[in-house]
Scaffold this active site. Structure first.
Site: not given
Ligand SMILES: Cc1ncc(COP(=O)(O)O)c(C=O)c1O
Length: 444
Positions: A233
Site C-alpha cells: 500500500k
Molecule cells: C481493496 C482492498 N481491501 C482490503 C484489503 C485487505 O487488506 P489487508 O491485506 O491489509 O488485509 C486490500 C489489500 O490488498 C485491498 O486492496
C-alpha cells in the site's frame, strides 16, 4: 588487392524486425499493410519507447528508524496507551479527521471490525464490488452474513450506484464502497442510497490513502472508514490497518471489536461483545506513524503522474483511460486502462507483450476473476467446506449464478500500469509514448 564487394547482410536489428514480424503475422492480420514510416515496435527489434528502468522506490529510512528507536526505549510494546499508537492515531486524524480510531492488524481486520460494529450478523446482506481484494468480504463472511456483488462503472472500476440499488433487498444492511486503485467512488449517490434505505456505508480505503472525494479526505463521506497498511500500500508497516468513524452509533464500538470484545474504557471488566484479537502492536505503529509523515508527498506525486498519463494517452484510438471525476483526487495505487474490443488487430495479451517489450511496467488485468468466480465462492465452502448461513436457510445465495458483466469485461480488457512516487514525469511520458506507439501499430 581490393576486396570483392559481398552481398550485404541484414543487420541484427533488421533481422529481428523481419523475423518477429513474421512470427506476429499469423496473429496480427494485415501487419504488412501498415505504412513503413511508423517506428518499429521493440518486440520486432525496434527501439524501446521507455529507455530507462523505473527507479527503485526507497520507501523507508531515517524517520522510521527514529520512531523504532523511541519505541525500543519504552517499557511496554502494547497498543493501549502506547505512545507510538497515540502518534499514529494523531497523524491518521491529520489525513482523515475522524473521531474514533482503532489501529489493527490488517485492512481485512479493519473491515471485519467495521461490519461487526455496524451490527452485521447472520443472514444480513452486504453489497460490495466483485473486483477487489478478498479482504473486503472476509469479515462479512465471518459474521455469517452474505456478500452481494454489484456491477462496476466501465472506466472508474467502482460500484455502479444504479446496480447497487437494484441489489438492495429487505435483508441488506450495509454497502462496502471499495475505492479501487485509489479512485474515489461516487459517494454522493451511494450515501443518498444508504440514507434512503437505512444502510450503513462502509468505505474500503485500503488502496486509497491520500485520495480525495470532491476535495474531502477519503473515508469521511461514509459512516465507517477502513484502511490497510499492508506492504504494497501507499504507506505501510508490513501488515496493519486502521478503522475509524465519527458516527456515535459505531465509533465507540471499534476498539472493543478489535480487542477480543473487551472495552478498555469500561469499568466492569466484563465482556459485552464477542470478537477476535486484531490488535496492532507498538513496533508496527512506530513504522506506520513515520510512514504517515510521508503520505502527502506520495499521494500528490502519484496523483500527478496518473493524471499526466491520462492526459497523454487521451484520444488514443481503442484505449479507454482510467477515469477519475474532475473534482476528485485519485492516488493511483495502480493505473488501469482498457483496450476496446475490436479496436485492435490483436488481442490484449499481444498488446501487453508489446508494451512490456517497449519497457512499460504493465500487466494484464488485475485479479484473475471477480471474487464470486473463485472456487471457495463457487463451492460455498467458507467454513471447513460448508457455509452455515446457507445450511441454516438464512440465505438462498448461489454464487454459481452470479454475474457482473462489466466487472468481468474490465478484468478481460484491463491493462494495468504501475505508478509509484519514485517515477519521474519524463518516465511516465515515455510510458504514454509506448502506449500510443503500440496502439497505433495494432489499430484495426
Ligand atoms: C481493496 C482492498 N481491501 C482490503 C484489503 C485487505 O487488506 P489487508 O491485506 O491489509 O488485509 C486490500 C489489500 O490488498 C485491498 O486492496
Amino acid at each position: 588487392m581490393p576486396s570483392t564487394p559481398r552481398p550485404s547482410r541484414p543487420s541484427r536489428r533488421r533481422f529481428l524486425l523481419a523475423s518477429s514480424g513474421l512470427l506476429l503475422a499469423g496473429r496480427a492480420r494485415g501487419l504488412e499493410d501498415r505504412p513503413a514510416a511508423r517506428p518499429a515496435l521493440a518486440i520486432q527489434g525496434g527501439e524501446k519507447a521507455v529507455k530507462t528502468a523505473a527507479p527503485r522506490n526507497v520507501r523507508w529510512g531515517e524517520p522510521e528508524r527514529e520512531r523504532l528507536e523511541a519505541m525500543l526505549a519504552q517499557d511496554s510494546l502494547f497498543y493501549w496507551k502506547g505512545p507510538q499508537t497515540a502518534l499514529l492515531v494523531e497523524r491518521f486524524r491529520s489525513v482523515c479527521p475522524l473521531q474514533h480510531v482503532m489501529t489493527c492488524s490488517s485492512g481485512t481486520a479493519a473491515l471485519h471490525i467495521a461490519v461487526a460494529a455496524a451490527g452485521i450478523g447472520p443472514g444480513d446482506e452486504v453489497i460490495t464490488a466483485p473486483v477487489t481484494d478478498m479482504g473486503t468480504v472476509i469479515g462479512v463472511l465471518f459474521q455469517q452474513a452474505v456478500p452481494v456483488f454489484a456491477d462496476l462503472g466501465a472506466s472508474t472500476y467502482n460500484l455502479d450506484p444504479a446496480d447497487v440499488e437494484r441489489k438492495v433487498t429487505p435483508k441488506t444492511k450495509a454497502i462496502i464502497a471499495v475505492h479501487l486503485a485509489g479512485n474515489p467512488c461516487d459517494m454522493e449517490a451511494l450515501k443518498a442510497l444508504a440514507d434512503r434505505r437505512g444502510l450503513v456505508l462502509i468505505e474500503d480505503c485500503a488502496q486509497a490513502w491520500g485520495a480525495r472525494y470532491r476535495g474531502r479526505p477519503i473515508g469521511t463521506a461514509g459512516h465507517i472508514a477502513c484502511f490497510s497498511l499492508q506492504n504494497s500500500k501507499h504507506v505501510t508497516c508490513g501488515d496493519g490497518g486502521i478503522v475509524a468513524s465519527s458516527d456515535e452509533r459505531f465509533g465507540p464500538l471499534l476498539q472493543r471489536y478489535g480487542d477480543k470484545g473487551f472495552d478498555r474504557l469500561g469499568k466492569t471488566g466484563l465482556f459485552d461483545a464477542f470478537s477476535t484479537n486484531y490488535r496492532m502492536s507498538e513496533p508496527q505503529a512506530a513504522v506506520a506513524a513515520a510512514q504517515l509523515g510521508r503520505l502527502e508527498g506520495i499521494a500528490a506525486k502519484r496523483a500527478r503522474l496518473g493524471d499526466l498519463l491520462t492526459e497523454k494517452i487521451a484520444g488514443t484510438s481503442g484505449i479507454d483511460p482510467h477515469r477519475v471525476r474532475p473534482d476528485d483526487r485519485c492516488t493511483y495505487w495502480f493505473y488501469m486502462l482498457r483496450v476496446r474490443p475490436g479496436a485492435f488487430r490483436c488481442d490484449r495479451a499481444e498488446i501487453v507483450k508489446a508494451l512490456a517489450a517497449e519497457g512499460a511496467p504493465v500487466s494484464a488485468g488485475y485479479i484473475p476473476v471477480p471474487l464470486y468466480g473463485n472456487p471457495v465462492f463457487q463451492r460455498h465452502a467458507f467454513f471447513a467446506g460448508r457455509w452455515p448461513a446457507k445450511d441454516l436457510g438464512l440465505t438462498a445465495m448461489d454464487y454459481t449464478r452470479v454475474t457482473c458483466p462489466e466487472a468481468q469485461a474490465i478484468l478481460e480488457t484491463g491493462v494495468r500500469v504501475s505508478i509509484d512516487e519514485a517515477m519521474s514525469e519524463d518516465y511516465v511520458l515515455s510510458v504514454a509514448q509506448a502506449i500510443r506507439k503500440v496502439a497505433e501499430h495494432y489499430a484495426a
